[in-house]
Design a protein around this motif. Sequence first.
Motif, PDB file in Angstrom:
ATOM      1  N   ASP A  84       0.837  -1.204   0.000  1.00 27.80           N
ATOM      2  CA  ASP A  84       0.000   0.000   0.000  1.00 27.80           C
ATOM      3  C   ASP A  84       0.872   1.255   0.000  1.00 27.80           C
ATOM      4  N   ASN A  85       0.413   2.266  -0.704  1.00 27.73           N
ATOM      5  CA  ASN A  85       1.064   3.578  -0.804  1.00 27.73           C
ATOM      6  C   ASN A  85       2.371   3.559  -1.594  1.00 27.73           C
ATOM      7  N   LEU A  86       2.690   2.439  -2.249  1.00 30.84           N
ATOM      8  CA  LEU A  86       3.830   2.393  -3.161  1.00 30.84           C
ATOM      9  C   LEU A  86       3.295   2.118  -4.559  1.00 30.84           C
ATOM     10  N   ASP A  87       3.861   2.767  -5.534  1.00 29.22           N
ATOM     11  CA  ASP A  87       3.400   2.593  -6.911  1.00 29.22           C
ATOM     12  C   ASP A  87       3.816   1.244  -7.464  1.00 29.22           C
ATOM     13  N   GLY A  88       2.870   0.558  -8.069  1.00 28.70           N
ATOM     14  CA  GLY A  88       3.142  -0.658  -8.817  1.00 28.70           C
ATOM     15  C   GLY A  88       3.409  -1.898  -7.994  1.00 28.70           C
ATOM     16  N   ASN A  89       3.169  -3.010  -8.647  1.00 27.82           N
ATOM     17  CA  ASN A  89       3.491  -4.317  -8.087  1.00 27.82           C
ATOM     18  C   ASN A  89       4.910  -4.686  -8.518  1.00 27.82           C
ATOM     19  N   GLN A  90       5.590  -5.425  -7.668  1.00 24.80           N
ATOM     20  CA  GLN A  90       6.942  -5.871  -7.993  1.00 24.80           C
ATOM     21  C   GLN A  90       7.001  -7.391  -7.982  1.00 24.80           C
ATOM     22  N   SER A 118      11.606  -5.160  -5.188  1.00 23.07           N
ATOM     23  CA  SER A 118      12.433  -3.962  -5.025  1.00 23.07           C
ATOM     24  C   SER A 118      11.726  -2.774  -5.663  1.00 23.07           C
ATOM     25  N   TRP A 119      11.737  -1.648  -4.962  1.00 20.13           N
ATOM     26  CA  TRP A 119      11.113  -0.421  -5.437  1.00 20.13           C
ATOM     27  C   TRP A 119      12.182   0.665  -5.513  1.00 20.13           C
ATOM     28  N   ASP A 120      12.146   1.458  -6.572  1.00 25.58           N
ATOM     29  CA  ASP A 120      13.086   2.558  -6.752  1.00 25.58           C
ATOM     30  C   ASP A 120      12.398   3.881  -6.455  1.00 25.58           C
ATOM     31  N   PHE A 121      13.068   4.688  -5.654  1.00 28.79           N
ATOM     32  CA  PHE A 121      12.620   6.042  -5.345  1.00 28.79           C
ATOM     33  C   PHE A 121      13.759   6.983  -5.712  1.00 28.79           C
ATOM     34  N   GLY A 122      13.901   7.220  -7.008  1.00 22.72           N
ATOM     35  CA  GLY A 122      15.028   8.022  -7.476  1.00 22.72           C
ATOM     36  C   GLY A 122      16.321   7.264  -7.235  1.00 22.72           C
ATOM     37  N   PRO A 123      17.240   7.842  -6.474  1.00 24.63           N
ATOM     38  CA  PRO A 123      18.505   7.146  -6.221  1.00 24.63           C
ATOM     39  C   PRO A 123      18.431   6.112  -5.093  1.00 24.63           C
ATOM     40  N   SER A 146       1.797  -8.722   5.728  1.00 27.08           N
ATOM     41  CA  SER A 146       1.553  -7.670   6.705  1.00 27.08           C
ATOM     42  C   SER A 146       0.230  -7.003   6.362  1.00 27.08           C
ATOM     43  N   SER A 147      -0.208  -6.113   7.225  1.00 25.82           N
ATOM     44  CA  SER A 147      -1.508  -5.479   6.994  1.00 25.82           C
ATOM     45  C   SER A 147      -1.508  -4.585   5.757  1.00 25.82           C
ATOM     46  N   ASP A 148      -0.328  -4.106   5.341  1.00 25.67           N
ATOM     47  CA  ASP A 148      -0.283  -3.220   4.183  1.00 25.67           C
ATOM     48  C   ASP A 148       0.375  -3.837   2.947  1.00 25.67           C
ATOM     49  N   SER A 149       0.516  -5.163   2.920  1.00 25.94           N
ATOM     50  CA  SER A 149       1.101  -5.810   1.743  1.00 25.94           C
ATOM     51  C   SER A 149       0.340  -7.077   1.378  1.00 25.94           C
ATOM     52  N   THR A 150       0.331  -7.374   0.077  1.00 28.20           N
ATOM     53  CA  THR A 150      -0.315  -8.575  -0.448  1.00 28.20           C
ATOM     54  C   THR A 150       0.611  -9.187  -1.485  1.00 28.20           C
ATOM     55  N   ASN A 151       0.764 -10.509  -1.426  1.00 32.20           N
ATOM     56  CA  ASN A 151       1.587 -11.234  -2.390  1.00 32.20           C
ATOM     57  C   ASN A 151       0.709 -12.248  -3.110  1.00 32.20           C
ATOM     58  N   TYR A 152       0.751 -12.212  -4.452  1.00 33.88           N
ATOM     59  CA  TYR A 152       0.057 -13.191  -5.291  1.00 33.88           C
ATOM     60  C   TYR A 152       1.132 -14.060  -5.909  1.00 33.88           C
ATOM     61  N   GLY A 153       1.047 -15.373  -5.703  1.00 33.83           N
ATOM     62  CA  GLY A 153       2.120 -16.222  -6.188  1.00 33.83           C
ATOM     63  C   GLY A 153       1.642 -17.505  -6.839  1.00 33.83           C
ATOM     64  N   ALA A 154       2.543 -18.074  -7.639  1.00 30.83           N
ATOM     65  CA  ALA A 154       2.348 -19.379  -8.249  1.00 30.83           C
ATOM     66  C   ALA A 154       3.627 -20.166  -8.032  1.00 30.83           C
ATOM     67  N   GLY A 155       3.483 -21.440  -7.682  1.00 34.28           N
ATOM     68  CA  GLY A 155       4.674 -22.224  -7.383  1.00 34.28           C
ATOM     69  C   GLY A 155       4.535 -23.666  -7.775  1.00 34.28           C
ATOM     70  N   ILE A 156       5.649 -24.377  -7.630  1.00 33.76           N
ATOM     71  CA  ILE A 156       5.688 -25.799  -7.887  1.00 33.76           C
ATOM     72  C   ILE A 156       6.229 -26.484  -6.642  1.00 33.76           C
ATOM     73  N   VAL A 157       5.641 -27.646  -6.337  1.00 36.89           N
ATOM     74  CA  VAL A 157       5.981 -28.386  -5.120  1.00 36.89           C
ATOM     75  C   VAL A 157       6.490 -29.770  -5.518  1.00 36.89           C
ATOM     76  N   PHE A 158       7.603 -30.176  -4.909  1.00 35.77           N
ATOM     77  CA  PHE A 158       8.180 -31.495  -5.135  1.00 35.77           C
ATOM     78  C   PHE A 158       8.149 -32.275  -3.829  1.00 35.77           C
ATOM     79  N   LYS A 159       7.450 -33.388  -3.824  1.00 37.25           N
ATOM     80  CA  LYS A 159       7.312 -34.224  -2.639  1.00 37.25           C
ATOM     81  C   LYS A 159       8.413 -35.290  -2.658  1.00 37.25           C
ATOM     82  N   PHE A 160       9.081 -35.494  -1.510  1.00 40.35           N
ATOM     83  CA  PHE A 160      10.151 -36.489  -1.423  1.00 40.35           C
ATOM     84  C   PHE A 160       9.624 -37.831  -0.969  1.00 40.35           C
TER      85      PHE A 160
END
Length: 164
Positions: free
Chosen positions: A38-44, A70-75, A150-164
């Motif tokens: 939240d309050n940062l531009d764009g998804n990374q 990673s987010w860039d804020f100028g330098p 956290s309360s101000d972040s959300t992660n959308y993911g896709a993964g692969i799982v290997f069972k031993f």
Amino acid sequence: MFKKFAIAATLALAASSSFAAGPSGYYAGLDVGSTKIDNLDGNQTGVGGFLGYGFNRFVAVELGYRQLGSWDFGPVEVTAKQTHVSVVGSYPLAPQFDIYGRLGYNSLRAEASYGGYKYGDDTNGALYGVGLNYHFTPTISGRVEVQKPSSDSTNYGAGIVFKF
């Protein structure tokens, strides 16, 4: 004839039900996703890995690490990282398809770098998420998940799982 059909159907059902079992025993995986803070531009883009142990088809415990992005804020460049441990509860919806929920504890680290100097800040708290898991074979499955590190972040993911 009916007896042969009944035996074949029973064997097919027994074979397909082995896919329905969640990852019991040890498993590991990799994921890639998109993180929005939240309050940062764009998804990374973020990447991560995890190790887990399934006690049975319904309950597992997982330990994982993820670079959220990673987010860039100028330098100034800000990188967010996550380390977590969580309990994962699964419920089969179909022979090869599960829904799962996650509840755990995570440590988030934000690192800002500017002109060769780094500053880091840590925060700890609850982690929760929900996802879908599809078993391609008895040892390989794929998952998609929405996670709240956290309360101000959300992660959308896709993964692969290997069972031993």
